[in-house]
Write a protein that holds these residues in place. Structure first.
Motif, PDB file in Angstrom:
ATOM      1  N   ALA A  92       8.587 -60.135 -37.329  1.00 57.75           N
ATOM      2  CA  ALA A  92       9.501 -59.375 -36.474  1.00 57.75           C
ATOM      3  C   ALA A  92      10.800 -59.056 -37.193  1.00 57.75           C
ATOM      4  CB  ALA A  92       9.790 -60.152 -35.191  1.00 57.75           C
ATOM      5  N   ALA A  93      11.266 -59.985 -38.034  1.00 49.34           N
ATOM      6  CA  ALA A  93      12.504 -59.762 -38.784  1.00 49.34           C
ATOM      7  C   ALA A  93      12.260 -58.866 -39.994  1.00 49.34           C
ATOM      8  CB  ALA A  93      13.093 -61.095 -39.227  1.00 49.34           C
ATOM      9  N   ALA A  94      11.106 -59.026 -40.651  1.00 51.72           N
ATOM     10  CA  ALA A  94      10.798 -58.222 -41.840  1.00 51.72           C
ATOM     11  C   ALA A  94      10.738 -56.741 -41.490  1.00 51.72           C
ATOM     12  CB  ALA A  94       9.480 -58.677 -42.455  1.00 51.72           C
ATOM     13  N   GLY A  95      10.095 -56.413 -40.376  1.00 49.82           N
ATOM     14  CA  GLY A  95       9.994 -55.020 -39.966  1.00 49.82           C
ATOM     15  C   GLY A  95      11.357 -54.405 -39.687  1.00 49.82           C
ATOM     16  N   VAL A  96      12.236 -55.191 -39.056  1.00 48.53           N
ATOM     17  CA  VAL A  96      13.576 -54.701 -38.738  1.00 48.53           C
ATOM     18  C   VAL A  96      14.386 -54.487 -40.013  1.00 48.53           C
ATOM     19  CG1 VAL A  96      15.783 -55.365 -37.692  1.00 48.53           C
ATOM     20  CG2 VAL A  96      13.656 -55.661 -36.421  1.00 48.53           C
ATOM     21  N   LEU A  97      14.267 -55.410 -40.975  1.00 50.67           N
ATOM     22  CA  LEU A  97      14.991 -55.245 -42.240  1.00 50.67           C
ATOM     23  C   LEU A  97      14.556 -53.968 -42.953  1.00 50.67           C
ATOM     24  CD1 LEU A  97      15.751 -57.959 -44.895  1.00 50.67           C
ATOM     25  CD2 LEU A  97      14.867 -55.754 -45.592  1.00 50.67           C
ATOM     26  N   VAL A  98      13.246 -53.738 -43.013  1.00 47.48           N
ATOM     27  CA  VAL A  98      12.735 -52.544 -43.691  1.00 47.48           C
ATOM     28  C   VAL A  98      13.223 -51.284 -42.989  1.00 47.48           C
ATOM     29  CG1 VAL A  98      10.644 -51.247 -44.283  1.00 47.48           C
ATOM     30  CG2 VAL A  98      10.718 -53.726 -44.636  1.00 47.48           C
ATOM     31  N   LEU A 153       3.283 -52.830 -37.720  1.00 53.47           N
ATOM     32  CA  LEU A 153       2.624 -53.550 -38.804  1.00 53.47           C
ATOM     33  C   LEU A 153       3.226 -54.937 -38.980  1.00 53.47           C
ATOM     34  CD1 LEU A 153       0.544 -53.407 -41.099  1.00 53.47           C
ATOM     35  CD2 LEU A 153       2.349 -52.486 -42.569  1.00 53.47           C
ATOM     36  N   ALA A 154       4.542 -55.064 -38.757  1.00 51.41           N
ATOM     37  CA  ALA A 154       5.204 -56.361 -38.884  1.00 51.41           C
ATOM     38  C   ALA A 154       4.641 -57.363 -37.886  1.00 51.41           C
ATOM     39  CB  ALA A 154       6.708 -56.200 -38.667  1.00 51.41           C
ATOM     40  N   GLY A 283       9.303 -55.173 -29.968  1.00 53.21           N
ATOM     41  CA  GLY A 283       9.222 -56.598 -30.246  1.00 53.21           C
ATOM     42  C   GLY A 283       9.821 -57.029 -31.559  1.00 53.21           C
ATOM     43  N   GLY A 284      10.762 -56.245 -32.113  1.00 54.49           N
ATOM     44  CA  GLY A 284      11.430 -56.635 -33.339  1.00 54.49           C
ATOM     45  C   GLY A 284      12.543 -57.637 -33.074  1.00 54.49           C
ATOM     46  N   ASP A 285      13.188 -58.086 -34.126  1.00 51.87           N
ATOM     47  CA  ASP A 285      14.287 -59.036 -34.032  1.00 51.87           C
ATOM     48  C   ASP A 285      15.544 -58.273 -33.616  1.00 51.87           C
ATOM     49  OD1 ASP A 285      16.475 -60.746 -34.590  1.00 51.87           O
ATOM     50  OD2 ASP A 285      15.259 -61.873 -36.033  1.00 51.87           O
ATOM     51  N   GLU A 286      15.917 -58.333 -32.325  1.00 49.94           N
ATOM     52  CA  GLU A 286      17.025 -57.539 -31.807  1.00 49.94           C
ATOM     53  C   GLU A 286      18.365 -57.957 -32.408  1.00 49.94           C
ATOM     54  OE1 GLU A 286      17.178 -56.739 -27.566  1.00 49.94           O
ATOM     55  OE2 GLU A 286      15.124 -57.503 -27.382  1.00 49.94           O
ATOM     56  N   ALA A 287      18.584 -59.259 -32.601  1.00 47.64           N
ATOM     57  CA  ALA A 287      19.850 -59.726 -33.164  1.00 47.64           C
ATOM     58  C   ALA A 287      20.029 -59.193 -34.586  1.00 47.64           C
ATOM     59  CB  ALA A 287      19.897 -61.249 -33.160  1.00 47.64           C
TER      60      ALA A 287
END
Length: 312
Positions: A92-98, A153-154, A283-287
């Motif tokens: 969830a965090a990896a997808g948001v970073l990308v 994909l994350a 469902g990504g890392d909102e923070a």
């Protein structure tokens, strides 16, 4: 340097003004969100239709700018995945970073900055603005489609259920729709009635100042809360790596000063506010998404200054 400061100063002041107005209660976040809706659904589409209706059907330099931005965006995605792997981030965090690293705020920051920078007399403002708008549509289509795949994909949930989301994202995007309408008018040779064209020009002229005021408000609304290392990594990719990749690609393609202005401003723009909204929906890392958004917005003051100096 004087020309760069002259172009950047009103942009910074408008963003600062938006932050202060919201901070001291002159308007609240509900008003800011409505302002976003006005810019997104009315002002930017009016600007797009007005410019494309008068534009040539095809601009080779706009195609080169688009290509250079796509190369830079794909390169940023590769760097983002590598850093996410190095930091061992969960999906969830990896997808948001990308997403934070490649998805730029083109309509609310990039285009307004180009409009203001091109109006100082050093460029053919009408041609530069038209180039920026011609590039806007394919890049926004790319961002919308790829962002959904990156976030899905994350979570390892790629399936046919993604298709309706993609179709809805594309078919309801007012900027993409206005690009189609404006391009159709330009191809057909139909001239808009004078009062209609003038109305579109007047409404479109509000896009830049209103978008930058709203952007200032986002600095007050969203907080840098946690996950500072990955948030800074995503911000660094967006405001440093993407401009470097874009500059190398643009020079290799032989873009002139006007083309480099459009390319570098788009490349140096902060992460799109839509990235936070999409991360929350999928469902990504909102923070992490909020922290990345604020950091890239603050750092983009410097990246845009460098970008303008490279282009000018």
């Amino acid at each position: 340097m004087e020309q760069v400061l002259a172009s950047l100063t009103p942009i910074v002041l408008l963003v600062l003004c938006g932050a202060l107005l919201l901070r001291f209660g002159f308007f609240d976040d509900a008003f800011r969100r409505n302002l976003d809706r006005l810019v997104y659904w009315i002002a930017v589409p009016a600007l797009v239709v007005a410019k494309l209706a008068k534009a040539a059907a095809f601009d080779p330099d706009a195609a080169k700018i688009t290509g250079a931005m796509l190369v830079a965006s794909v390169g940023a995605m590769g760097v983002g995945y590598f850093l996410a792997w190095m930091m061992r981030l969960p999906g969830a965090a990896a997808g948001v970073l990308v997403q934070a690293g490649f998805r730029g705020n083109l309509a609310f920051v990039g285009l307004p900055v180009i409009v203001l920078a091109a109006s100082d007399g050093a460029f053919d403002s009408a041609h530069t603005e038209t180039q920026a708008i011609l590039v806007l549509a394919p890049l926004m289509l790319f961002y919308n489609v790829v962002a959904i795949f990156v976030l899905e994909l994350a979570r390892q949930r790629i399936s046919w259920s993604v298709v309706p989301r993609l179709a809805r994202s594309v078919s309801t995007n007012p900027i993409l729709i206005s690009c189609v309408v404006g391009t159709a008018l330009g191809f057909s040779g139909i001239t808009l009635p004078g009062p209609v064209a003038e109305t579109l020009d007047i409404v479109g002229a509000t896009a830049a100042p209103l978008a930058l005021l709203s952007l200032g408000g986002t600095l007050v609304v969203y907080e840098v809360r946690e996950n500072l290392l990955p948030a800074f990594a995503g911000a660094l990719i967006k405001v440093a790596i993407v401009p470097v990749f874009a500059s190398l690609s643009g020079r290799a393609l032989g873009l002139d000063s006007e083309g480099m202005l459009v390319l570098m401003v788009y490349a140096a723009a902060p992460t799109s506010v839509a990235s936070y909204v999409m991360a929350a929906q999928l469902g990504g890392d909102e923070a992490l998404a909020a922290s990345s958004l604020v950091l890239t917005t603050v750092l983009s003051v410097f990246s845009l200054g460098v970008a303008l100096s490279w282009a000018i």
